[in-house]
Design a protein around this motif. Structure first.
Motif, PDB file in Angstrom:
ATOM      1  N   HIS A 206      28.337  51.069  51.347  1.00 55.88           N
ATOM      2  CA  HIS A 206      27.853  50.940  49.967  1.00 55.88           C
ATOM      3  C   HIS A 206      28.110  49.540  49.409  1.00 55.88           C
ATOM      4  O   HIS A 206      27.273  48.982  48.702  1.00 55.88           O
ATOM      5  CB  HIS A 206      28.514  51.991  49.087  1.00 55.88           C
ATOM      6  N   ARG A 207      29.268  48.965  49.743  1.00 52.65           N
ATOM      7  CA  ARG A 207      29.650  47.655  49.220  1.00 52.65           C
ATOM      8  C   ARG A 207      29.572  46.597  50.318  1.00 52.65           C
ATOM      9  O   ARG A 207      30.317  45.613  50.312  1.00 52.65           O
ATOM     10  CB  ARG A 207      31.061  47.722  48.638  1.00 52.65           C
ATOM     11  N   ASP A 208      28.631  46.791  51.234  1.00 51.91           N
ATOM     12  CA  ASP A 208      28.539  45.940  52.427  1.00 51.91           C
ATOM     13  C   ASP A 208      28.306  44.475  52.101  1.00 51.91           C
ATOM     14  O   ASP A 208      28.906  43.589  52.724  1.00 51.91           O
ATOM     15  CB  ASP A 208      27.400  46.454  53.321  1.00 51.91           C
TER      16      ASP A 208
ATOM     17  N   ILE B  44      28.241  40.487  62.923  1.00 50.76           N
ATOM     18  CA  ILE B  44      28.581  39.467  61.930  1.00 50.76           C
ATOM     19  C   ILE B  44      29.707  38.570  62.443  1.00 50.76           C
ATOM     20  O   ILE B  44      29.694  37.352  62.241  1.00 50.76           O
ATOM     21  CB  ILE B  44      28.980  40.134  60.597  1.00 50.76           C
ATOM     22  N   LEU B  45      30.687  39.174  63.141  1.00 53.07           N
ATOM     23  CA  LEU B  45      31.834  38.405  63.633  1.00 53.07           C
ATOM     24  C   LEU B  45      31.406  37.337  64.627  1.00 53.07           C
ATOM     25  O   LEU B  45      32.013  36.255  64.688  1.00 53.07           O
ATOM     26  CB  LEU B  45      32.853  39.353  64.286  1.00 53.07           C
ATOM     27  N   ARG B  46      30.372  37.594  65.403  1.00 48.42           N
ATOM     28  CA  ARG B  46      29.918  36.622  66.402  1.00 48.42           C
ATOM     29  C   ARG B  46      29.429  35.338  65.774  1.00 48.42           C
ATOM     30  O   ARG B  46      29.470  34.268  66.401  1.00 48.42           O
ATOM     31  CB  ARG B  46      28.806  37.250  67.238  1.00 48.42           C
ATOM     32  N   SER B  47      29.009  35.399  64.515  1.00 48.24           N
ATOM     33  CA  SER B  47      28.487  34.195  63.855  1.00 48.24           C
ATOM     34  C   SER B  47      29.443  33.606  62.821  1.00 48.24           C
ATOM     35  O   SER B  47      29.448  32.396  62.602  1.00 48.24           O
ATOM     36  CB  SER B  47      27.147  34.516  63.177  1.00 48.24           C
ATOM     37  N   THR B  48      30.271  34.449  62.192  1.00 50.26           N
ATOM     38  CA  THR B  48      31.135  33.947  61.114  1.00 50.26           C
ATOM     39  C   THR B  48      32.580  33.747  61.547  1.00 50.26           C
ATOM     40  O   THR B  48      33.253  32.851  61.053  1.00 50.26           O
ATOM     41  CB  THR B  48      31.124  34.922  59.927  1.00 50.26           C
ATOM     42  N   MET B  49      33.094  34.612  62.425  1.00 49.37           N
ATOM     43  CA  MET B  49      34.484  34.545  62.904  1.00 49.37           C
ATOM     44  C   MET B  49      35.490  34.641  61.752  1.00 49.37           C
ATOM     45  O   MET B  49      36.536  33.995  61.760  1.00 49.37           O
ATOM     46  CB  MET B  49      34.727  33.253  63.693  1.00 49.37           C
ATOM     47  N   LYS B  50      35.181  35.434  60.727  1.00 48.21           N
ATOM     48  CA  LYS B  50      36.119  35.622  59.620  1.00 48.21           C
ATOM     49  C   LYS B  50      37.117  36.721  59.956  1.00 48.21           C
ATOM     50  O   LYS B  50      36.778  37.727  60.573  1.00 48.21           O
ATOM     51  CB  LYS B  50      35.356  35.972  58.333  1.00 48.21           C
ATOM     52  N   SER B  51      38.358  36.502  59.512  1.00 50.03           N
ATOM     53  CA  SER B  51      39.440  37.423  59.848  1.00 50.03           C
ATOM     54  C   SER B  51      39.210  38.814  59.262  1.00 50.03           C
ATOM     55  O   SER B  51      39.535  39.828  59.888  1.00 50.03           O
ATOM     56  CB  SER B  51      40.776  36.859  59.361  1.00 50.03           C
ATOM     57  N   ILE B  52      38.641  38.871  58.062  1.00 55.45           N
ATOM     58  CA  ILE B  52      38.454  40.174  57.413  1.00 55.45           C
ATOM     59  C   ILE B  52      37.462  41.034  58.182  1.00 55.45           C
ATOM     60  O   ILE B  52      37.577  42.260  58.212  1.00 55.45           O
ATOM     61  CB  ILE B  52      38.005  39.983  55.948  1.00 55.45           C
ATOM     62  N   HIS B  53      36.495  40.397  58.853  1.00 52.51           N
ATOM     63  CA  HIS B  53      35.529  41.159  59.645  1.00 52.51           C
ATOM     64  C   HIS B  53      36.193  41.785  60.866  1.00 52.51           C
ATOM     65  O   HIS B  53      35.866  42.909  61.250  1.00 52.51           O
ATOM     66  CB  HIS B  53      34.372  40.251  60.063  1.00 52.51           C
ATOM     67  N   LEU B  54      37.121  41.053  61.499  1.00 58.04           N
ATOM     68  CA  LEU B  54      37.856  41.610  62.632  1.00 58.04           C
ATOM     69  C   LEU B  54      38.696  42.814  62.197  1.00 58.04           C
ATOM     70  O   LEU B  54      38.783  43.819  62.922  1.00 58.04           O
ATOM     71  CB  LEU B  54      38.749  40.536  63.253  1.00 58.04           C
ATOM     72  N   ILE B  55      39.301  42.723  61.021  1.00 57.66           N
ATOM     73  CA  ILE B  55      40.106  43.841  60.517  1.00 57.66           C
ATOM     74  C   ILE B  55      39.229  45.055  60.248  1.00 57.66           C
ATOM     75  O   ILE B  55      39.610  46.193  60.550  1.00 57.66           O
ATOM     76  CB  ILE B  55      40.856  43.424  59.238  1.00 57.66           C
TER      77      ILE B  55
ATOM     78  N   LYS C  24      27.815  46.702  63.089  1.00 57.15           N
ATOM     79  CA  LYS C  24      27.374  45.689  62.127  1.00 57.15           C
ATOM     80  C   LYS C  24      28.351  44.524  62.045  1.00 57.15           C
ATOM     81  O   LYS C  24      27.959  43.360  62.093  1.00 57.15           O
ATOM     82  CB  LYS C  24      27.194  46.322  60.750  1.00 57.15           C
ATOM     83  N   TYR C  25      29.637  44.833  61.951  1.00 52.79           N
ATOM     84  CA  TYR C  25      30.614  43.759  61.802  1.00 52.79           C
ATOM     85  C   TYR C  25      30.897  43.043  63.108  1.00 52.79           C
ATOM     86  O   TYR C  25      31.356  41.895  63.103  1.00 52.79           O
ATOM     87  CB  TYR C  25      31.898  44.292  61.169  1.00 52.79           C
TER      88      TYR C  25
END
Length: 291
Positions: A285-287, A32-43, A28-29
């Motif tokens: 749960h908190r996705d 998501i990372l392919r479109s947002t490139m947010k650091s928290i998603h990589l972590i 899932k992430y």
């Protein structure tokens, strides 16, 4: 024999549940990372991968041990599996600590000095993740030299160990050096985790006071997604600390009881992978807060 079989079956079920949950989070992430490139998603992707690594290695060891498949792997297999498991456990605390720090920086005020440390792109975190891999690979590098398959050992050397792979220490000085390194690593990253969490709690308290002021002013207010994500990170951090210290207490009890309490041994097995099983369920749960 029946107890060991039942214990192995339950452990396989829980490990399988954790692996499926982490695969879901990982896929899932990545999308998501392919479109947002947010650091928290990589972590979060890295956390899910390390969780899977820990569950797979631990699952292999416990399944072989409980189902009495003694000759499935030799000394080399024992060394590889336990080494990867030790590296994965170290990466878990590093990744959780990094997640807490990055989220604390994300919700800090824009005028704050901490905000300047916020990664501009997810790829800026790659050197930190690489450092975590190098650090934990180095700390665990001495372990394979002292791991042996019990089928290749003289049974008189094995006093109280029912596991498939046996830890046989010959050089106490080297052993204690790496134990000290492990303790310093865990203490350091937990200290960073605690400082970042305390800072987040302080900011969330200020935000709560601001919300109360707006409610008394009868103004419409929606909680920012960063604040919701910060609460989710704090929940993950609390889960990690709970299982980490419970695992430490169980390990000490087993050591002083000479490993004779079968219930304590079973509980210790669950606690050692409890965070890896529970964390993907918390993320699922908190996705929406992270997305």
């Amino acid at each position: 024999m029946v107890f060991h079989l039942a214990q192995g079956t339950v452990f396989m079920f829980l490990a399988g549940l954790g692996i499926v949950g982490n695969i879901f989070v990982l896929v899932k992430y990545i999308c998501i990372l392919r479109s947002t490139m947010k650091s928290i998603h990589l972590i979060l992707i890295h956390l899910a991968f390390t969780n899977m690594m820990a569950l797979l290695t631990k699952g292999i060891m416990r399944t072989i041990s409980r189902l009495v498949l003694i000759n499935l792997l030799g000394d080399v297999g024992c060394k590889i599996v336990i080494y990867l498991n030790r590296v994965a456990r170290g990466l878990s605390i590093c990744t959780t600590s990094l997640l807490t720090v990055v989220q604390a920086i994300t919700i800090s005020p824009r005028a704050s000095r901490w905000r300047r440390l916020q990664p501009r792109s997810a790829w800026h975190l790659l050197p930190l993740l690489l450092f975590c891999w190098i650090l934990n690979s180095f700390i665990g590098m001495s372990l394979p030299f002292y791991i042996k398959n019990i089928s290749s050992m003289n049974t008189s050397k094995i006093s109280k160990n029912n596991d498939y792979c046996y830890f046989e220490s010959e050089n106490r000085i080297i052993r204690w050096i790496f134990i000290v390194l492990m303790v310093l690593r865990d203490a350091g990253f937990q200290g960073v985790m605690g400082g970042a969490s305390g800072y987040m709690v302080f900011l969330l308290h200020k935000h709560h006071q601001h919300v109360l002021h707006l409610q008394t002013s009868k103004l419409l207010y929606r909680t920012p997604p960063e604040v919701k994500a910060a609460k989710s990170v704090l929940l993950l951090m609390l889960c990690f600390l709970l299982f980490y210290w419970a695992d430490c207490v169980a390990s000490l009890y087993i050591t002083f009881s000479l490993g004779k309490d079968s219930i304590a041994l079973s509980l210790h097995e669950f606690l050692s992978v409890g965070y890896e099983i529970l964390s993907p369920l918390v993320l699922i749960h908190r996705d929406g807060h992270f997305c």
